[in-house]
Each structure stands twice: as structure tokens, then as C-alpha cells.
Design a protein around this motif. Structure first.
Motif, PDB file in Angstrom:
ATOM      1  N   UNK A  62       0.821  -1.202   0.000  1.00  0.00           N
ATOM      2  CA  UNK A  62       0.000   0.000   0.000  1.00  0.00           C
ATOM      3  C   UNK A  62       0.858   1.255   0.000  1.00  0.00           C
ATOM      4  N   UNK A  63       1.939   1.250   0.810  1.00  0.00           N
ATOM      5  CA  UNK A  63       2.809   2.437   0.848  1.00  0.00           C
ATOM      6  C   UNK A  63       3.397   2.724  -0.521  1.00  0.00           C
ATOM      7  N   UNK A  98      -3.073  10.789   1.747  1.00  0.00           N
ATOM      8  CA  UNK A  98      -2.772  10.412   3.129  1.00  0.00           C
ATOM      9  C   UNK A  98      -3.994   9.824   3.803  1.00  0.00           C
ATOM     10  N   UNK A  99      -5.171  10.439   3.543  1.00  0.00           N
ATOM     11  CA  UNK A  99      -6.401   9.923   4.146  1.00  0.00           C
ATOM     12  C   UNK A  99      -6.674   8.504   3.659  1.00  0.00           C
ATOM     13  N   UNK A 100      -6.556   8.312   2.334  1.00  0.00           N
ATOM     14  CA  UNK A 100      -6.794   6.976   1.781  1.00  0.00           C
ATOM     15  C   UNK A 100      -5.777   5.983   2.323  1.00  0.00           C
ATOM     16  N   UNK A 101      -4.540   6.439   2.485  1.00  0.00           N
ATOM     17  CA  UNK A 101      -3.481   5.561   2.983  1.00  0.00           C
ATOM     18  C   UNK A 101      -3.785   5.096   4.398  1.00  0.00           C
ATOM     19  N   UNK A 102      -4.206   6.038   5.241  1.00  0.00           N
ATOM     20  CA  UNK A 102      -4.523   5.654   6.620  1.00  0.00           C
ATOM     21  C   UNK A 102      -5.709   4.700   6.655  1.00  0.00           C
ATOM     22  N   UNK A 103      -6.707   4.969   5.802  1.00  0.00           N
ATOM     23  CA  UNK A 103      -7.877   4.104   5.745  1.00  0.00           C
ATOM     24  C   UNK A 103      -7.481   2.695   5.310  1.00  0.00           C
ATOM     25  N   UNK A 104      -6.608   2.628   4.307  1.00  0.00           N
ATOM     26  CA  UNK A 104      -6.161   1.325   3.822  1.00  0.00           C
ATOM     27  C   UNK A 104      -5.386   0.565   4.888  1.00  0.00           C
ATOM     28  N   UNK A 105      -4.523   1.273   5.623  1.00  0.00           N
ATOM     29  CA  UNK A 105      -3.747   0.614   6.679  1.00  0.00           C
ATOM     30  C   UNK A 105      -4.681   0.085   7.765  1.00  0.00           C
ATOM     31  N   UNK A 106      -5.687   0.914   8.103  1.00  0.00           N
ATOM     32  CA  UNK A 106      -6.648   0.496   9.117  1.00  0.00           C
ATOM     33  C   UNK A 106      -7.367  -0.780   8.684  1.00  0.00           C
ATOM     34  N   UNK A 107      -7.793  -0.806   7.402  1.00  0.00           N
ATOM     35  CA  UNK A 107      -8.445  -1.997   6.847  1.00  0.00           C
ATOM     36  C   UNK A 107      -7.602  -3.239   7.041  1.00  0.00           C
ATOM     37  N   UNK A 108      -6.307  -3.110   6.702  1.00  0.00           N
ATOM     38  CA  UNK A 108      -5.423  -4.278   6.733  1.00  0.00           C
ATOM     39  C   UNK A 108      -5.304  -4.793   8.168  1.00  0.00           C
ATOM     40  N   UNK A 109      -5.063  -3.865   9.087  1.00  0.00           N
ATOM     41  CA  UNK A 109      -4.816  -4.296  10.465  1.00  0.00           C
ATOM     42  C   UNK A 109      -6.088  -4.890  11.081  1.00  0.00           C
TER      43      UNK A 109
END
Lengths: 118, 293, 166
Positions: A62-63, A98-109
Motif C-alpha cells: 500500500x505504501x 494520506x487519508x486513503x493511505x490511513x484508511x487502507x492501513x486500518x483496513x489491513x490491520x
């Protein structure tokens, strides 16, 4: 950061993405993975999300993907508007990314925790 | 004796008439825009008799002399070295004096001004931003010692291999076809453009020049060399084979290795400044007195 | 050397109405009459736009697997089993293959490799950057991308036939 360093990162992330995106797609390919119908069932998704490797792989993916796609988006927008709004576009793309990135990271975790991982 | 020269002259005249034999009539659709009279550009059609070897510039001469005196276009040398007559002919930027009408293989020929430049009138466009961008990359030899740059006391030596590193890019005639063909110039006004970038490379790689850092400040910007994506159209339309795309890709290597701090192999050997005790070669005659300043 | 102001257009009064002179977006998406690398540039741009749109959509759509239990995901997958969706997925994978293949070539070419070296220009002035190694590499990479697209289409054929038969 200088423009040349940003551009060079685009090359590096592009090269990394070749490997990462290909392995992401092959999870539901019939040749290498488990096939289209079975690979996309909820049960196989949960099973793939159990190991810690899932979090590591998808966070890195994702990063790298977010950097590459948004540098490209910023390039397109700057070139299309004729270079008048460069700072505005850079800031706007950065915020959305950045917003999408944080959302994606949250999804994964969260999905990893739902699957029962540690 | 006079009869012999007369016969030769008559024969030459016959050959000239024969070579200018009109083969057909071709329709020219020419872009017209007269500021003050027109609010919108329009196209006017002219039927021009065409002979073998006629160029588009010859056709424009014919139109201006015989059909419409108000047609305005730029031209000078009519042999492809001054770079004045760049136009969009049948969809591609070309030099009008270097384009044979019969080689275009079409019964309708569309002549438009070069795209991506403001139109002054008819086929003449405004090149001031083109020249400004060229000026911004400092297209001259820069030495650290200003006294040596202005009043050199001797000659710099340069081997043929060192000359070959930049010679191709020094053939640029500033015709502007590359900037017209570039897809980035079509949307981005601030992009430096393939011509200026190629000239920046020509000076950075010249081993008499010591001003690479100054130029890289201009090049390593958001509208500098990084807006090029190697579409290659600049090299495809260049009438002198300058190959600006090659210069830009090689320039990217120099700029990125400098900004990443990677020690690259020296692409040129530095020429040392001329020492104060330099004795000019006695075999070379003295230069005539300066006429400038 | 003093700073000379270049006044090129001193004697030329620019017209008050300047007609539209920039080619605009047409230059990005219409590479007709131009060289092979220009076509690659257009493809790279178009596939890049497809991929950016798809990636943003993908991140938000697949979040349905963490909202609630597995029924949302299963319903989504069932809704996706139609030929329009299959075609869309094939287009996205094709875009990825083309963008990736051209990207490999751009990494090489934009760092200054495989583009030839400066030569003495001789008529008919064929530019060496356009016939250097990068064009051969581009063609090979495009053929590889084509093979990958073919494999993808073959993989979707049973899915199409299942939809139209069952």
C-alpha cells in the motif's frame, strides 16, 4: 525534497510494484493461485489474513502503491493545468492520498485482527 | 563561340521549362487570422499549380504573388538553415522550405501555424517565450574566472572526441518545431521545452564550460527536465537531426546523479584556466582588434 | 556581460484577440502521424489514469470485508459475477501489464541507457535515440505484456461461458 529525488523514488516504487502487484493478482489466478471463484471467497480471504506476513506484505504494497499512483496523479494535474497551481495541487493530492493511505492501513490491520491473528 | 554559348543557354532554358512542367493543381487550405479584422481564425482555399520539386514555401510565394497579397508568413533562407518557416503542414510540424508538395501525396494540403505558440497573424507566431526559455538556461560558455570569460588570453584545446560529445546538439537552428511537437508543451506553459533542455545539455557537457551547477538549478525544478516523459516527438520532427530527446535523457542522468550525490564517472575532462604566463602560439597570427564595445 | 533585456516583440503589437494556440489534451491522446515512442507515451498515460481511478476505487470497495461480517463481501462477489465486470477486470489487468512493461523501458531510457550516443548528424538525420536499443526493448516488452493479457483473457473465458450457459 527536490523534484529529482521525488522522480527517482517513482522509478524505485515502480520497479517494486512490478513484483508486489503481480503477486497480489496471482492469488486469484488459476495458474499460480487458487483460482477465481475459490480465491475470492470470504473464507479464503480470512485464511490468508491470519499470518503476520499478510500485514507486512500489504502495508508495504500500500505504501509503495500510494506513492507511485499519487506522484503520477500530481504529475498529470500539474501538466494539465499548465503549472499555475503547483503547490495547491501537491498539497491537495497529498491530503487525499494520506487519508486513503490511513484508511487502507486500518483496513489491513483490522482484517488481520478479525481473522484471529496476534 | 557565341553560337555555342547561345545553344547552351537555350538548352538550359528548355531544361528549366521542362523541369517546371506543371503536373497538377493542388488545393491549399491555409489558416488565416488578421487581428483587427478577424475575431476568429478561418481557412481559405487556394488552387495552386504544382511542378516537380515545388516546396510548400514556393506554393506560399505563388499564393502571395498571384492570389492573395494579404497572406503573412515567415521565411528567409529557403534552404532549411535559418529556421524561420516552421509550420504545421498536414498535421506534422515541418519546415515549409524543406517540404516537397508532391511528396506529401495528398490533393488537399492544410497549412497552419506552429501549435503551442501564440499566433500574431496568419502563419506567423510569437517566439518570445521560446527565446526567453532558451536564455534562462544560459546558453553560453561560463568560466569561474570572470576575467577569463570576458577577455581570454589564449585558446582552449579540445579533442575531437570531446567535441563529439556535444556537437550534434550544437546544430540547432531554433526553428521551434520540437516545442510544437512536444505533448507536454501542448498543456504546460511553464515547461522549459526540448530545445532549451537540449541546449542546456550541450553546454553542460562541453568541457570548456564550468557552469553546470547554475544550469541545474533551473533544470531540477517542477517544470524543468522532469516534465519530459520521452515521447520522442521532438527528435522525430527535428529537421537537422539534433535529437533533443537523446540530450534530455542523458541530461536526466547527470541531474539525478548530482542530486542523489552519486559519484558518476567524469563525463568530461576539465579544462584548466589559462595561466597568466600563457604564451600564445607564435605560428597563429594575432587576432584583429575587437569591434564590439 | 551586462544583462541585456531581450525585446524581441518590440515592434510587433500582439493582437488583442489571440486565437487558441495550445493543442491541449488532444496532444496527449492523439498520437497519430507521430513516432512509436509517442504512442507508448499515450498508452502509458491512458493506462496510468485507468489504474489510478481503479486503485482508489479498489481501496474503498474492498473495505466492505471489515465492516460487519462476511455476508457483505459475499453479496459483493455475487454481484460482480457478470460479463461487464469480467470485461472491466480484464481491462484493468491489461492496463497494468502495458503500464508495467512500458515502465521498465522508461526506467532504462530515462536514466540514459539504451538511447544511443551523440553522433555526427548526416542526412537523412534519423535520430539515434529513436532507433537505439530502447525501441527493440519496447517491442519485446509489449509482446510480453500481450502474452500476459492473452493468458488473462484465457482465464476469464470459462467464467464468461459459465455465465452465459448457467
Amino acid at each position: 525534497m527536490k523534484e529529482s529525488q521525488l522522480w527517482f523514488l517513482q522509478l524505485i516504487t515502480g520497479a517494486l510494484l512490478l513484483v508486489l502487484a503481480f503477486s497480489h493478482i496471482s492469488t486469484f489466478s488459476s495458474l499460480i493461485g487458487t483460482g477465481y471463484k475459490t480465491g475470492l471467497e470470504y473464507s479464503s480471504l480470512i485464511e490468508r489474513a491470519k499470518p503476520l506476513f499478510y500485514v507486512i506484505f500489504y502495508s508495504v504494497f500500500l505504501t509503495v502503491l500510494m506513492y507511485h499512483a499519487n506522484y503520477g496523479l500530481r504529475t498529470l494535474l500539474i501538466e494539465f493545468t499548465g503549472g499555475k497551481y503547483k503547490t495547491l495541487i501537491t498539497m491537495g493530492v497529498f491530503i487525499v492520498a494520506f487519508i486513503t493511505y490511513l484508511y487502507g492501513l486500518w483496513e489491513i490491520i483490522i482484517f488481520h485482527l478479525m481473522a484471529g491473528g496476534g | 563561340m557565341s553560337t555555342v554559348t547561345e545553344k547552351v543557354e537555350v538548352k538550359m532554358e528548355e531544361k528549366a521549362v521542362e523541369s517546371k512542367q506543371i503536373t497538377k493543381e493542388i488545393v491549399f487550405k491555409v489558416y488565416r487570422f488578421i487581428p483587427g479584422k478577424d475575431t476568429e481564425p478561418r481557412f481559405e482555399t487556394y488552387k495552386v499549380p504544382v511542378y516537380r520539386g515545388m516546396t510548400v514555401l514556393d506554393a506560399l510565394f505563388y499564393i502571395k504573388e498571384n492570389m492573395d497579397h494579404s497572406l503573412a508568413y515567415r521565411h528567409s533562407c529557403r534552404m532549411g538553415i535559418c529556421g524561420s518557416c516552421g509550420m504545421l503542414i498536414n498535421g506534422l510540424p515541418r519546415l515549409a522550405c524543406q517540404t516537397q508538395v508532391l511528396e506529401l501525396d495528398s490533393n488537399i494540403i492544410e497549412v497552419k501555424p506552429l501549435p503551442n505558440y501564440p499566433v500574431i497573424r496568419d502563419l506567423a507566431t510569437d517566439f518570445s517565450s521560446f527565446f526567453n526559455k532558451h536564455k534562462n538556461v544560459k546558453p553560453f560558455i561560463i568560466r569561474e574566472d570572470k576575467e577569463e570569460q570576458e577577455n581570454p588570453a589564449g585558446e582552449y584545446l579540445q579533442s575531437p572526441e570531446e567535441l563529439l560529445l556535444y556537437m550534434q546538439f550544437s546544430y540547432c537552428i531554433k526553428c521551434g518545431l520540437c516545442n510544437a511537437a512536444c505533448p507536454i508543451m501542448a498543456t504546460d506553459d511553464l515547461f522549459i521545452g526540448p530545445q532549451a533542455l537540449a541546449q542546456a545539455y550541450r553546454y553542460i557537457v562541453d568541457n570548456r564550460d564550468q557552469g553546470a551547477e547554475q544550469r541545474i538549478l533551473v533544470l531540477d525544478s517542477a517544470h524543468g527536465v522532469w516534465r519530459c516523459h520521452f515521447a520522442g516527438s521532438c527528435s522525430a520532427v527535428c529537421p537537422k537531426g539534433v535529437d533533443p530527446a537523446l540530450a534530455i535523457q542523458l541530461l536526466k542522468r547527470i541531474v539525478v546523479s548530482q542530486s542523489l550525490g552519486v559519484k558518476k564517472p567524469k563525463h568530461k575532462t576539465e579544462i584548466k584556466p589559462i595561466s597568466k604566463e600563457h604564451k600564445p602560439n607564435p605560428k597563429i597570427p594575432e587576432a584583429p582588434p575587437r569591434t564590439v564595445k | 556581460m551586462e544583462e541585456e533585456k531581450i525585446e524581441i516583440s518590440k515592434n510587433v503589437v500582439p493582437p488583442k484577440v489571440i486565437p487558441k494556440y495550445k493543442l491541449g489534451l488532444k496532444a496527449w491522446i492523439s498520437p497519430f502521424k507521430f513516432n512509436f515512442e509517442r504512442w507508448m507515451y499515450t498508452l502509458h498515460r491512458v493506462t496510468g489514469v485507468i489504474l489510478v481511478v481503479y486503485v482508489y476505487m479498489h481501496i474503498y470497495v474492498t473495505s466492505i470485508r471489515v465492516l460487519g461480517d462476511g455476508t457483505g463481501w459475499t453479496n459483493l462477489m455475487n454481484a460482480f459475477e457478470n460479463p461487464i465486470n469480467y470485461t472491466g477486470e480484464i481491462i484493468v489487468i491489461a492496463a497494468l501489464a502495458i503500464h508495467g512493461a512500458n515502465g521498465i523501458r522508461l526506467i532504462l531510457a530515462e536514466l540514459g541507457y539504451a538511447v544511443g550516443k551523440p553522433i555526427r548528424p548526416e542526412y537523412p538525420y534519423k535520430p539515434s535515440s529513436l532507433k537505439g536499443a530502447q525501441r527493440t526493448i519496447a517491442i519485446i516488452l509489449m509482446i510480453l505484456a500481450g502474452i500476459m493479457i492473452l493468458f488473462t483473457i484465457l482465464e476469464y473465458v470459462p467464467l464468461y461461458s459459465q455465465f452465459f450457459r448457467g
